[in-house]
Motif scaffolding. Structure first.
Motif, short mmCIF file in Angstrom:
data_model
loop_
_atom_site.label_atom_id
_atom_site.label_comp_id
_atom_site.label_asym_id
_atom_site.label_seq_id
_atom_site.Cartn_x
_atom_site.Cartn_y
_atom_site.Cartn_z
N GLU A 3 0.80 -1.22 0.00
CA GLU A 3 0.00 0.00 0.00
C GLU A 3 0.84 1.28 0.00
OE1 GLU A 3 -3.96 -1.28 2.44
OE2 GLU A 3 -2.11 -1.03 3.60
N LYS A 4 1.90 1.26 0.77
CA LYS A 4 2.71 2.48 0.92
C LYS A 4 3.98 2.17 1.66
CE LYS A 4 0.87 3.95 5.38
NZ LYS A 4 0.53 5.07 6.23
N ILE A 48 6.21 11.74 8.69
CA ILE A 48 6.54 12.44 7.44
C ILE A 48 5.48 12.05 6.42
CG2 ILE A 48 8.32 10.66 6.94
CD1 ILE A 48 9.74 13.01 5.35
N GLY A 49 4.54 12.96 6.16
CA GLY A 49 3.40 12.65 5.31
C GLY A 49 2.62 11.50 5.93
N ILE B 2 8.65 19.93 5.36
CA ILE B 2 8.75 18.65 4.64
C ILE B 2 7.36 18.04 4.56
CG2 ILE B 2 9.84 16.38 4.63
CD1 ILE B 2 11.86 18.62 4.42
N GLU B 3 6.90 17.74 3.33
CA GLU B 3 5.52 17.24 3.16
C GLU B 3 5.41 15.72 3.23
OE1 GLU B 3 3.55 20.52 0.23
OE2 GLU B 3 5.02 19.15 -0.66
N LYS B 4 6.39 15.06 2.60
CA LYS B 4 6.29 13.60 2.52
C LYS B 4 7.61 13.04 1.99
CE LYS B 4 4.63 13.32 -2.24
NZ LYS B 4 3.83 12.59 -3.19
N ILE B 5 7.73 11.71 2.02
CA ILE B 5 8.82 11.05 1.32
C ILE B 5 8.48 11.07 -0.16
CG2 ILE B 5 10.03 8.85 0.96
CD1 ILE B 5 9.32 8.17 3.92
N ILE B 8 12.59 6.91 -2.48
CA ILE B 8 13.78 6.27 -1.91
C ILE B 8 14.62 5.77 -3.07
CG2 ILE B 8 14.60 4.30 -0.59
CD1 ILE B 8 12.02 4.62 1.04
N GLY B 49 2.23 3.85 -2.90
CA GLY B 49 1.38 4.83 -2.22
C GLY B 49 1.55 6.19 -2.88
N SER B 51 4.37 7.79 -2.74
CA SER B 51 5.81 7.93 -2.88
C SER B 51 6.31 7.05 -4.03
CB SER B 51 6.51 7.54 -1.57
OG SER B 51 6.03 8.31 -0.49
N GLU B 52 7.63 7.01 -4.20
CA GLU B 52 8.23 6.22 -5.28
C GLU B 52 9.45 5.46 -4.78
OE1 GLU B 52 9.49 9.00 -8.25
OE2 GLU B 52 7.45 9.62 -8.75
N ILE B 79 17.46 9.17 0.31
CA ILE B 79 16.05 9.38 0.56
C ILE B 79 15.73 10.82 0.17
CG2 ILE B 79 16.65 9.76 3.01
CD1 ILE B 79 13.85 8.90 3.70
N PHE B 81 13.01 13.95 0.29
CA PHE B 81 11.86 14.56 0.96
C PHE B 81 11.26 15.63 0.06
CE2 PHE B 81 14.54 13.77 4.98
CZ PHE B 81 13.98 12.52 5.16
N GLU B 89 13.69 26.25 1.50
CA GLU B 89 14.14 25.19 2.41
C GLU B 89 15.66 25.16 2.47
OE1 GLU B 89 13.10 22.48 5.19
OE2 GLU B 89 11.59 23.41 3.89
N VAL B 126 20.54 12.85 1.89
CA VAL B 126 19.18 13.39 1.83
C VAL B 126 19.06 14.32 0.62
CG1 VAL B 126 17.50 14.93 2.96
CG2 VAL B 126 18.73 13.23 4.31
N LEU B 128 16.31 16.96 -1.32
CA LEU B 128 15.06 17.71 -1.19
C LEU B 128 14.55 17.98 -2.59
CD1 LEU B 128 16.14 20.36 1.49
CD2 LEU B 128 14.90 18.20 1.87
#
Lengths: 133, 133
Positions: A3-4, A48-49, B2-5, B8, B49, B51-52, B79, B81, B89, B126, B128
């Motif tokens: 799912e995620k 994070i999200g 930061i909104e989400k991942i 990765i 989900g 993300s990727e 990773i 973000f 940022e 990391v 962004l």
């Protein structure tokens, strides 16, 4: 079915030092902090999200995370995928001959979890998790 | 903020071999595949989900990912973000004295992107990113 990304695990020498960056500098929210004796770690979970960052500090050098730190140093440790039915997912992967760490799901920080062997996933330690209400 | 991942990044010797696991065994959907000459990689992007997963195969041993593979072998590479304003940022992190790889955002696979130095984030590379419409 995946799912995620449930979370990404990061191995660190010191939770306090790691929180200085992930919480104080990046501004992520810590929603839980816990000691998991049978996994030999102190963990901090940051939102994070719809996913999490899991910072892992070993309780001893003999724990899995302690050995990882000695071998590779601090950094990305594993990735956890959320599935609605970890039992069925694990059985399906077993049937496909995927190399596993856990033959059966067990209770973990993220719910019912299991680990696949890094050999199965091009060197990545993959965890599967179904959150428990 | 930061909104989400966003994704990765996983370094692999062969996209084809990696897709056998992430696409065929896990069942993730490949939504893009691309060669990025200036980063020296062939990449496959798989949806998970919101993300990727970004699988990265080096075009040469001299590329950043090629050197990573020689040093550490296959596995988790970075990773990323997502932030709504990568310029702001990055300026904020600079003002806090965070060690950087990129002093300015540049165009990347994920939109306008920049990399922080692994020293800043307890050994984690990391990225962004602010997606570009």
């Amino acid at each position: 079915m995946i799912e995620k990304i449930h979370h990404i695990g990061i191995a660190v020498h010191s939770l306090d030092a790691a929180l200085k960056f992930y919480r104080d500098t990046l501004g992520l929210h810590v929603h839980a902090q816990d000691t998991v004796q049978d996994q030999g770690v102190k963990a901090a979970l940051l939102t994070i999200g719809r996913s999490e960052i899991e910072l892992l500090e070993p309780l001893s050098p003999e724990s899995a995370v302690g050995k990882f730190l000695a071998r590779k140093g601090e950094g990305l440790h594993h990735i956890c995928f959320q599935t609605p039915d970890v039992d069925a997912e694990l059985e399906g992967l077993k049937a496909k001959g995927v190399e596993l760490v856990d033959q059966k799901p067990r209770r973990g920080l993220a719910g019912m979890i299991c680990f696949l062997h890094p050999k199965a996933a091009r060197g990545v330690l993959v965890e599967l998790a179904t959150p428990v209400p």
